[in-house]
Design an enzyme around this catalytic site. Sequence first.
Site, PDB file in Angstrom:
ATOM      1  CG  ASP A 132      -9.626  -0.341   4.841  1.00 22.01           C
ATOM      2  OD1 ASP A 132      -9.289  -0.603   3.673  1.00 22.01           O
ATOM      3  OD2 ASP A 132      -8.960  -0.687   5.833  1.00 22.01           O
TER       4      ASP A 132
ATOM      5  CE  LYS B 122      -3.650  -2.508   2.448  1.00 23.30           C
ATOM      6  NZ  LYS B 122      -4.231  -2.841   3.763  1.00 23.30           N
TER       7      LYS B 122
ATOM      8  CD  GLN C 134      -3.049  -4.436   6.968  1.00 24.71           C
ATOM      9  OE1 GLN C 134      -3.002  -3.407   6.329  1.00 24.71           O
ATOM     10  NE2 GLN C 134      -3.474  -5.576   6.447  1.00 24.71           N
TER      11      GLN C 134
END
Length: 968
Positions: A159, A90, A134
């Site tokens: 997200d 990412k 995460q």
Amino acid sequence: MSAQYQRFLKVLEKWPAEKSKVGSGEWTAEPAIKMSGAKIISGTAVAKSIREELRNEVSAMGKQLADFVPGLRIVQVGGREDSNVYIRMKIKAATEIGIDAAHVQLPRSITEVELLDKINDLNEDPRVHGIIVQMPLDCDTTIDSHRITDAVSPEKDVDGLHTVNEGRLAIGDLGGFLPCTPWGCLELIRRSGVEIAGARAVVLGRSKIVGTPAAELLKWANATVTVCHSKTRNLEEITRSADILVVGIGVAEMVKGSWIKPGAVVIDCGINVKPDASKASGSKLVGDVDYAEALQVAGHLTPVPGGVGPMTVAMLMKNTVRSAARFLERLARSQWALQTLPLKPQRPVPSDIVIARAQKPKDIAVLAKEIGLEAREVSLYGNKKAKISLSVLERLKDKEAGHYVVVAGMTPTPLGEGKTTTLMGLVQALGAHKLRNTMAALRQPSQGPTFGIKGGAAGGGYAQVIPMEEFNLHLTGDIHAVSAANNLLAAQLDTRIFHENTQKDKALYDRLVPAIKGQRKFSPIQLRRLQKLGIPKTDPDTLTAEEYGPFARLDIDPDTIMWERVVDINDRYLRTITVGQSPTEKGISRETRFSISVASEIMAVLALSRSLEDMKQRLADMVVAFDKRGKPVTADDLGVTGALAVLLKDALEPNLMQSLEGTPVLVHAGPFANIAHGCNSIIADEVGLKLVGKDGFVCTEAGFGSDIGMEKFCNIKCRTSGRKPNAMVLVATVRAIKMHGGGAPVTPGAPLNKQYTEENLELVQKGLPNLLQHIENGKAFGMPVVVSLNAHSADTPAEHELVKKAALKAGAFAAVVSTHWADGGAGAVELADAVIKACEQGNQFRLLYDLDLPLVEKMNKIATTMYGAGKVVLSPAAEEKVKRLTDAGFGNLPICMSKVSGSFTGDAKIKGAPKGFTLDVEDVYVSAGAGFVVAMCGEVTKMPGLPTRPAIYDIDLNTETGEIEGLF
């Protein structure tokens, strides 16, 4: 972690962005490549195209706002290697696009509370536009992962996993952040060229991250959607009916060719490790679809890897850039989304407190958001008032400021002519009726007048600050902080005199620099004193006996002490007192006095400071007395600067309130308008000017008449801030004009003479010179002057017309009659229109004098131009002090003329606009921290007294409702 899984991660991380070849460890893929039956939909190629588009968008953002970069923060708890791989992927993608991506790695030992605090910090950081947590959380403690994902602000949840964003998707609102993998799937289907609308779609899997949101996205794209899961019967039959098949079930190669409708679009979201002895690694990556079989049946097919995986990262980046774009849009948005409060004026007009109580204020957090403040910039004091962090000035430093309007008055009657009421009516008209971004900027009132005779200062009628009780009483405690700081300095001053008079040099030095745990060292403020004395030493043990005295002794001359204690109530018996009468003070007493808190120089410092650093320096520079050699003694010499700054740290933040019509009001600082400059703070004005933007308005007030408050607003406040006001509103009343024309005295609490309640054009004509001098005062600074006649019920149209014609003939830009007291903002719309036009004239503001003129010449310039005086004459004592101040380096400061407010002269009994008179200056002293020299024109009390019948008699607390009664 198994060796096989570790090999899988290495393959995944090294995945080339442009190549993919299924089944061999090397892949080549392009969008929709024809192989056997199906066309391959290359997520790698589509993701590359998206990244290129995003790179261009980010580049354009940097041109729109210099140095602007989208910010992404990836929060990880612990250090799982699989998570590290995904994070590195990412960050690599973000860096290629131009996003500032940072890995926020937190220890396994972190608690849920600590993690929530960290996420909240990121939520409030304006440099961060996207936040990812995460998963899974690799922690030693129990942490609710759902609570963590929901702690991320929905506005930064790139997200797309926050309950709010999930809920928006569920109802078809696609304006939130979409979950990255499902959004990537939809983008791949669209780029394949297959029509989604009307197609039959089957989603295999119902996970929160993939299956469920994928089904929602397809549904809102007008597909007919079926969701299958582990309990679904006749699974193969259902999947064979699908024109579009999205698979995210987590079972390697579960979907066979026989499950697929010929020509269908198949999107494989799975990624699994499968043993393969033919590979050097001993394994290969496969999806949830049997790729080889599907290839023979499907019309379009995504490979694994190289299909959905790259798209997930690409859409994450797209969400981040979208969030940054929204941030920029909010920053550039010129018009506030302000919800005003409706007014329903009653007749007859009720009392101020009844009107204020009848209007329910908005939650102050809602108002703060409406005017563009970030949550981190607002400290709530309940739900009706708040403080604004100075950090907003840094965030908005590149934003163009709005129009700056000062509201002043003609020479008032003892009843006041309604400057604050007019100011509030004007901002309500501009904000609620003309729909302009508008901020009122007011001083905080002292409690002295509130409990005395004048009453509160929130405005009146239907033009008020609410809640008026909060406004007129403690607010957020700023005046109390000023009082505490002032009195701490006074205590240290007298204490230092006491200790110097009762100790020898060495003993005094040893107590000022004591040994603590066997070590002696100077504090930073003591090191500054050594520098000032020219003693280049930092070790306390190296000073000589000859140096002890200069360091330890200030040798203050008690006859020169200028610093007084303060209290924020009217108390006439504190006007002259004696301190030091206790036997413990060993006969070291002196005569002094109290002032009201708002007369403290610290209040003026608060109002004129431009930052914390500037305030601290101004506090350090305050002169409290002179020593026996004629040198100034400062707060820094007394060692108290840092302590004062600590007491005033929060007080430097302006306070946010609102008007009766829900428009924002900044309330901050409250220096006296005679012995100080009589204006609210520079910082409040700066915050307001940045928040309203280039087409908005900040309207502030200058105390008393234009000869006092407005003159100091320009020559002191604007000189310090560097701001140039665009227009001046001059508040007048027929009542005040008649008084200056020779009308009977106006006395608080007594009925008005019939001269004021009946039409009397002759008195109005005779009183006009006072108004015209105030118009000239505004013009002397180059400002267009808008005269606002504050209408009273006894006024007549003929009287109004006479005043308007005279004002326009004298050069006023406009003259209007305002009924805001009775009608709120609607009664000041004509005034608002005139102010808008005046601000369009171009700024011609100029200061009245240069600082390099001698002090007496500056006094003469003010007196002859603003008051109509012939000259200024100083008493012998004042002449001597001018010489002392000039020799001490204070000759280049601006002048603060301290005189009566009820007349242009130094005699409150003289009305009208006399010319050529002599103005006597009895005393002169310096407010070095505030940055001006005060010229006392006659006796001006700094401690008011209570009248025979103060407002105290009417103020009460209703113990049943908790409401305050009797304020006005």
